[in-house]
Design a protein around this motif. Sequence first.
Motif, PDB file in Angstrom:
ATOM      1  N   LEU A 250      36.985  52.637  45.559  1.00 56.52           N
ATOM      2  CA  LEU A 250      36.059  51.529  45.293  1.00 56.52           C
ATOM      3  C   LEU A 250      34.903  51.558  46.297  1.00 56.52           C
ATOM      4  O   LEU A 250      34.697  50.646  47.075  1.00 56.52           O
ATOM      5  CB  LEU A 250      36.816  50.204  45.332  1.00 56.52           C
ATOM      6  N   GLN A 251      34.158  52.629  46.220  1.00 59.28           N
ATOM      7  CA  GLN A 251      33.033  52.863  47.128  1.00 59.28           C
ATOM      8  C   GLN A 251      31.725  52.493  46.418  1.00 59.28           C
ATOM      9  O   GLN A 251      31.575  52.768  45.215  1.00 59.28           O
ATOM     10  CB  GLN A 251      33.046  54.329  47.549  1.00 59.28           C
ATOM     11  N   PRO A 252      30.799  51.860  47.125  1.00 60.71           N
ATOM     12  CA  PRO A 252      29.570  51.383  46.479  1.00 60.71           C
ATOM     13  C   PRO A 252      28.829  52.413  45.636  1.00 60.71           C
ATOM     14  O   PRO A 252      28.369  52.090  44.536  1.00 60.71           O
ATOM     15  CB  PRO A 252      28.719  50.890  47.659  1.00 60.71           C
ATOM     16  N   GLY A 253      28.726  53.632  46.106  1.00 60.71           N
ATOM     17  CA  GLY A 253      28.015  54.652  45.331  1.00 60.71           C
ATOM     18  C   GLY A 253      28.694  54.946  44.005  1.00 60.71           C
ATOM     19  O   GLY A 253      28.037  55.107  42.969  1.00 60.71           O
ATOM     20  N   LEU A 254      30.017  55.007  44.018  1.00 59.18           N
ATOM     21  CA  LEU A 254      30.765  55.238  42.781  1.00 59.18           C
ATOM     22  C   LEU A 254      30.735  54.001  41.891  1.00 59.18           C
ATOM     23  O   LEU A 254      30.591  54.102  40.675  1.00 59.18           O
ATOM     24  CB  LEU A 254      32.204  55.634  43.099  1.00 59.18           C
ATOM     25  N   LEU A 255      30.875  52.825  42.502  1.00 61.58           N
ATOM     26  CA  LEU A 255      30.827  51.585  41.723  1.00 61.58           C
ATOM     27  C   LEU A 255      29.484  51.414  41.025  1.00 61.58           C
ATOM     28  O   LEU A 255      29.423  50.925  39.897  1.00 61.58           O
ATOM     29  CB  LEU A 255      31.118  50.379  42.619  1.00 61.58           C
ATOM     30  N   ALA A 256      28.408  51.827  41.669  1.00 62.50           N
ATOM     31  CA  ALA A 256      27.078  51.701  41.057  1.00 62.50           C
ATOM     32  C   ALA A 256      26.978  52.528  39.779  1.00 62.50           C
ATOM     33  O   ALA A 256      26.290  52.136  38.831  1.00 62.50           O
ATOM     34  CB  ALA A 256      26.008  52.139  42.048  1.00 62.50           C
ATOM     35  N   THR A 257      27.693  53.633  39.731  1.00 64.19           N
ATOM     36  CA  THR A 257      27.676  54.491  38.543  1.00 64.19           C
ATOM     37  C   THR A 257      28.586  53.961  37.450  1.00 64.19           C
ATOM     38  O   THR A 257      28.231  53.961  36.274  1.00 64.19           O
ATOM     39  CB  THR A 257      28.131  55.915  38.932  1.00 64.19           C
ATOM     40  N   VAL A 258      29.771  53.487  37.836  1.00 67.29           N
ATOM     41  CA  VAL A 258      30.779  53.065  36.868  1.00 67.29           C
ATOM     42  C   VAL A 258      30.633  51.593  36.492  1.00 67.29           C
ATOM     43  O   VAL A 258      30.935  51.195  35.369  1.00 67.29           O
ATOM     44  CB  VAL A 258      32.192  53.352  37.425  1.00 67.29           C
TER      45      VAL A 258
ATOM     46  N   GLY B  99      30.618  57.524  51.243  1.00 65.03           N
ATOM     47  CA  GLY B  99      30.659  56.245  51.942  1.00 65.03           C
ATOM     48  C   GLY B  99      32.026  55.591  51.893  1.00 65.03           C
ATOM     49  O   GLY B  99      32.929  56.041  51.195  1.00 65.03           O
ATOM     50  N   PRO B 100      32.163  54.491  52.634  1.00 63.94           N
ATOM     51  CA  PRO B 100      33.447  53.783  52.706  1.00 63.94           C
ATOM     52  C   PRO B 100      33.648  52.829  51.528  1.00 63.94           C
ATOM     53  O   PRO B 100      32.744  52.605  50.729  1.00 63.94           O
ATOM     54  CB  PRO B 100      33.314  53.000  54.016  1.00 63.94           C
ATOM     55  N   THR B 101      34.828  52.254  51.460  1.00 67.83           N
ATOM     56  CA  THR B 101      35.151  51.227  50.468  1.00 67.83           C
ATOM     57  C   THR B 101      34.174  50.064  50.598  1.00 67.83           C
ATOM     58  O   THR B 101      33.741  49.727  51.706  1.00 67.83           O
ATOM     59  CB  THR B 101      36.597  50.724  50.690  1.00 67.83           C
ATOM     60  N   ALA B 102      33.849  49.429  49.482  1.00 66.13           N
ATOM     61  CA  ALA B 102      32.970  48.256  49.489  1.00 66.13           C
ATOM     62  C   ALA B 102      33.541  47.220  50.463  1.00 66.13           C
ATOM     63  O   ALA B 102      34.688  46.785  50.297  1.00 66.13           O
ATOM     64  CB  ALA B 102      32.854  47.679  48.093  1.00 66.13           C
ATOM     65  N   PRO B 103      32.787  46.830  51.480  1.00 63.69           N
ATOM     66  CA  PRO B 103      33.302  45.911  52.506  1.00 63.69           C
ATOM     67  C   PRO B 103      33.841  44.595  51.949  1.00 63.69           C
ATOM     68  O   PRO B 103      34.847  44.084  52.431  1.00 63.69           O
ATOM     69  CB  PRO B 103      32.095  45.676  53.420  1.00 63.69           C
ATOM     70  N   ALA B 104      33.204  44.045  50.916  1.00 62.86           N
ATOM     71  CA  ALA B 104      33.668  42.767  50.353  1.00 62.86           C
ATOM     72  C   ALA B 104      35.061  42.903  49.756  1.00 62.86           C
ATOM     73  O   ALA B 104      35.865  41.963  49.808  1.00 62.86           O
ATOM     74  CB  ALA B 104      32.684  42.264  49.298  1.00 62.86           C
ATOM     75  N   LEU B 105      35.383  44.068  49.209  1.00 62.63           N
ATOM     76  CA  LEU B 105      36.715  44.295  48.646  1.00 62.63           C
ATOM     77  C   LEU B 105      37.726  44.556  49.765  1.00 62.63           C
ATOM     78  O   LEU B 105      38.845  44.044  49.727  1.00 62.63           O
ATOM     79  CB  LEU B 105      36.689  45.454  47.654  1.00 62.63           C
ATOM     80  N   LEU B 106      37.323  45.303  50.735  1.00 62.42           N
ATOM     81  CA  LEU B 106      38.205  45.612  51.870  1.00 62.42           C
ATOM     82  C   LEU B 106      38.620  44.346  52.613  1.00 62.42           C
ATOM     83  O   LEU B 106      39.772  44.207  53.032  1.00 62.42           O
ATOM     84  CB  LEU B 106      37.469  46.570  52.803  1.00 62.42           C
ATOM     85  N   ARG B 107      37.704  43.397  52.730  1.00 66.03           N
ATOM     86  CA  ARG B 107      37.999  42.141  53.447  1.00 66.03           C
ATOM     87  C   ARG B 107      39.086  41.309  52.753  1.00 66.03           C
ATOM     88  O   ARG B 107      39.713  40.465  53.380  1.00 66.03           O
ATOM     89  CB  ARG B 107      36.733  41.299  53.594  1.00 66.03           C
TER      90      ARG B 107
END
Length: 163
Positions: free
Chosen positions: A15-23, A58-66
């Motif tokens: 669940l990384q922002p770059g991948l989420l932006a595509t999917v 990049g890392p996991t989306a910070p909002a999800l990680l929190r």
Amino acid sequence: MSAAAATSLLLAVDLQPGLLATVDPSGPLTRDCRFALAAAVGLGLPVAFTEQVPAKLGPTAPALLRLAPGAPVFAKETFSALADEAVRAALLDERRIDHLLLCGIETPICIHQTSLDARRAGIEVSLLSDVIGARRADDAEVCLSALRAAGVHVMPSETVFYS
């Protein structure tokens, strides 16, 4: 924590922002992942995250990680999370997971391969159908049909967590 929760785990895949932006450009998958993560934590279900080649993506989306403080995050360079030795050791050898719930991306690649590897290892798999995503919906449907035939459960997250 119940005995079932002790041997189950929600694995949030890539669940990384770059991948989420595509999917998930408009955000419903990300929104629904928030529910799944909060529900798992609220029920005392362990959570872990994977990151596909985080040095590049990049890392996991910070909002999800929190939403899952202290959850382990595993970097991987394999499509299947369980093909990565560190992930496999942590989940199968150390935690002895016998039921894996999966959310994340991408259904025809990482979700598909992780599910099959888990089934081969004798682990029950539940895909949270509303919190897995793919760039191409047709590809995802074909893979979900094959995964069902392989014994993978495919259910909406509310159904799973309210059960």
